[in-house]
Design an enzyme around this catalytic site. Structure first.
Site, PDB file in Angstrom:
ATOM      1  N   ARG A  62      19.118 -11.044  75.074  1.00 22.91           N
ATOM      2  CA  ARG A  62      18.201 -10.060  74.420  1.00 22.91           C
ATOM      3  C   ARG A  62      17.052  -9.919  75.559  1.00 22.91           C
ATOM      4  NH1 ARG A  62      17.419 -10.827  67.968  1.00 22.91           N
ATOM      5  NH2 ARG A  62      19.427 -10.421  67.261  1.00 22.91           N
ATOM      6  N   ASP A  64      12.911  -8.648  76.393  1.00 22.64           N
ATOM      7  CA  ASP A  64      11.753  -8.447  75.997  1.00 22.64           C
ATOM      8  C   ASP A  64      11.190  -6.903  76.162  1.00 22.64           C
ATOM      9  OD1 ASP A  64      11.430 -10.754  74.696  1.00 22.64           O
ATOM     10  OD2 ASP A  64      10.325 -11.801  76.349  1.00 22.64           O
ATOM     11  N   TYR A 125      18.955 -13.333  86.783  1.00 21.50           N
ATOM     12  CA  TYR A 125      17.733 -12.385  86.708  1.00 21.50           C
ATOM     13  C   TYR A 125      17.124 -12.445  87.972  1.00 21.50           C
ATOM     14  CZ  TYR A 125      17.379 -12.145  81.603  1.00 21.50           C
ATOM     15  OH  TYR A 125      17.903 -12.016  80.117  1.00 21.50           O
ATOM     16  N   ARG A 213       9.826 -15.797  82.865  1.00 24.44           N
ATOM     17  CA  ARG A 213       8.562 -15.296  83.254  1.00 24.44           C
ATOM     18  C   ARG A 213       7.712 -16.532  83.372  1.00 24.44           C
ATOM     19  NH1 ARG A 213       8.062 -11.104  78.793  1.00 24.44           N
ATOM     20  NH2 ARG A 213       5.680 -11.113  79.405  1.00 24.44           N
TER      21      ARG A 213
END
Length: 285
Positions: A62, A64, A125, A213
């Protein structure tokens, strides 16, 4: 928790990408907010003429609000009759129905034991940032963060080293009740391209909320000289959230790829991934 497909249904794997700028994340939300899951499920319902029936998607990871994906993976279970009727033209019909900021590139029957979330062995990522004093190329502004201090990429890579491996990343995660924050960080490396953009590659077996992040936020503080290279490792060892670790903005982050084992190992991996993890030597309570 079985991965057996219900009788009369077939499991499909979807490979997809999206520009996260105008989405409130992946997962459906109350209140009519626009999400990636909602758009794809609506499109599936329309092109298969399923009426009020919802064909619910399960996703590998999932994302954001504002986070992009180039190599996202999901699965959906469709009634066999629906799949037989529509499979030859389903991909093209989805392309005609979906908005232009989300695309399904491949849609095929999944091998036995496949679960888009639990069968995955890693997610990769990329986070992109520029320290160009003039700012971000306007054509890249939705995908690259501007950091207004010069960055030392070598120092950032040195700081990343102690974070690799299996750790409790509680200091870099937003805690969720009942969920473990133990993860295995397989890669964390940064490279400055010829265009000056610094790309961080972050790969792990899984990620907890805000982990990528937060890691990038810590490394940026090292790169611009505000913290020494051993600081991110000390934050990790402390095991608690540090107010100095900023969760960087989402638009620089893209899910690039999800890795899966060989077909014959899918079911075993899915079962293993559901087990709550603990570090070696950790107590049970």
């Amino acid at each position: 928790m079985s991965d057996e497909v219900a009788p009369g249904h077939v499991r499909l794997r979807l490979d997809l990408s999206y520009d996260g700028r105008d989405f409130h994340g992946w997962a459906k939300q109350a209140g009519g907010k626009r999400t990636v899951q909602g758009e794809i499920e609506d499109a599936l319902r329309t092109v298969t003429r399923s009426g009020s029936a919802t064909h619910e998607l399960t996703v590998a990871g999932r994302t954001d609000a504002g986070v992009h994906a180039r190599g996202q993976v999901a699965h959906v279970d469709l009634p066999e009759a629906v799949w037989r009727e529509h499979h030859e033209k389903l991909l093209k019909r989805l392309a005609g129905r979906l908005p232009k900021d989300v695309r399904v590139w491949a849609l095929r029957e999944a091998p036995s034991g496949f679960n888009a979330r639990f069968s995955a062995v890693w997610r990769r990522y990329a986070y992109r940032v520029t320290d160009n004093p003039g700012g971000v190329d306007p054509l890249l502004r939705s995908h690259v963060l501007w950091h207004d201090w010069p960055l030392d990429v070598d120092a950032m890579n040195e700081a990343a080293g102690p974070l690799l491996g299996e750790h409790d990343f509680a200091a870099y995660c937003k805690k969720r009740e009942g969920a473990t924050t133990i993860r295995t960080l397989q890669e964390l490396s940064l490279v400055r391209g010829d265009d000056g953009i610094v790309t961080a590659t972050v790969r792990a077996d899984a990620f907890c909320h805000n982990m990528v992040r937060s890691l990038i936020g810590a490394l940026l503080f090292v790169g611009d000289g505000h913290r020494p290279t051993d600081w991110p490792g000390k934050v990790l060892a402390a095991g608690v959230r540090d107010s100095a670790v900023h969760v960087v903005r989402p638009h620089g982050l893209t899910l690039e790829e999800v890795g899966y084992p060989a077909d014959e190992l899918l079911a075993a991996r899915s079962k293993e991934a559901r087990n709550k993890r603990s570090l070696p030597g950790a107590g049970c309570c």
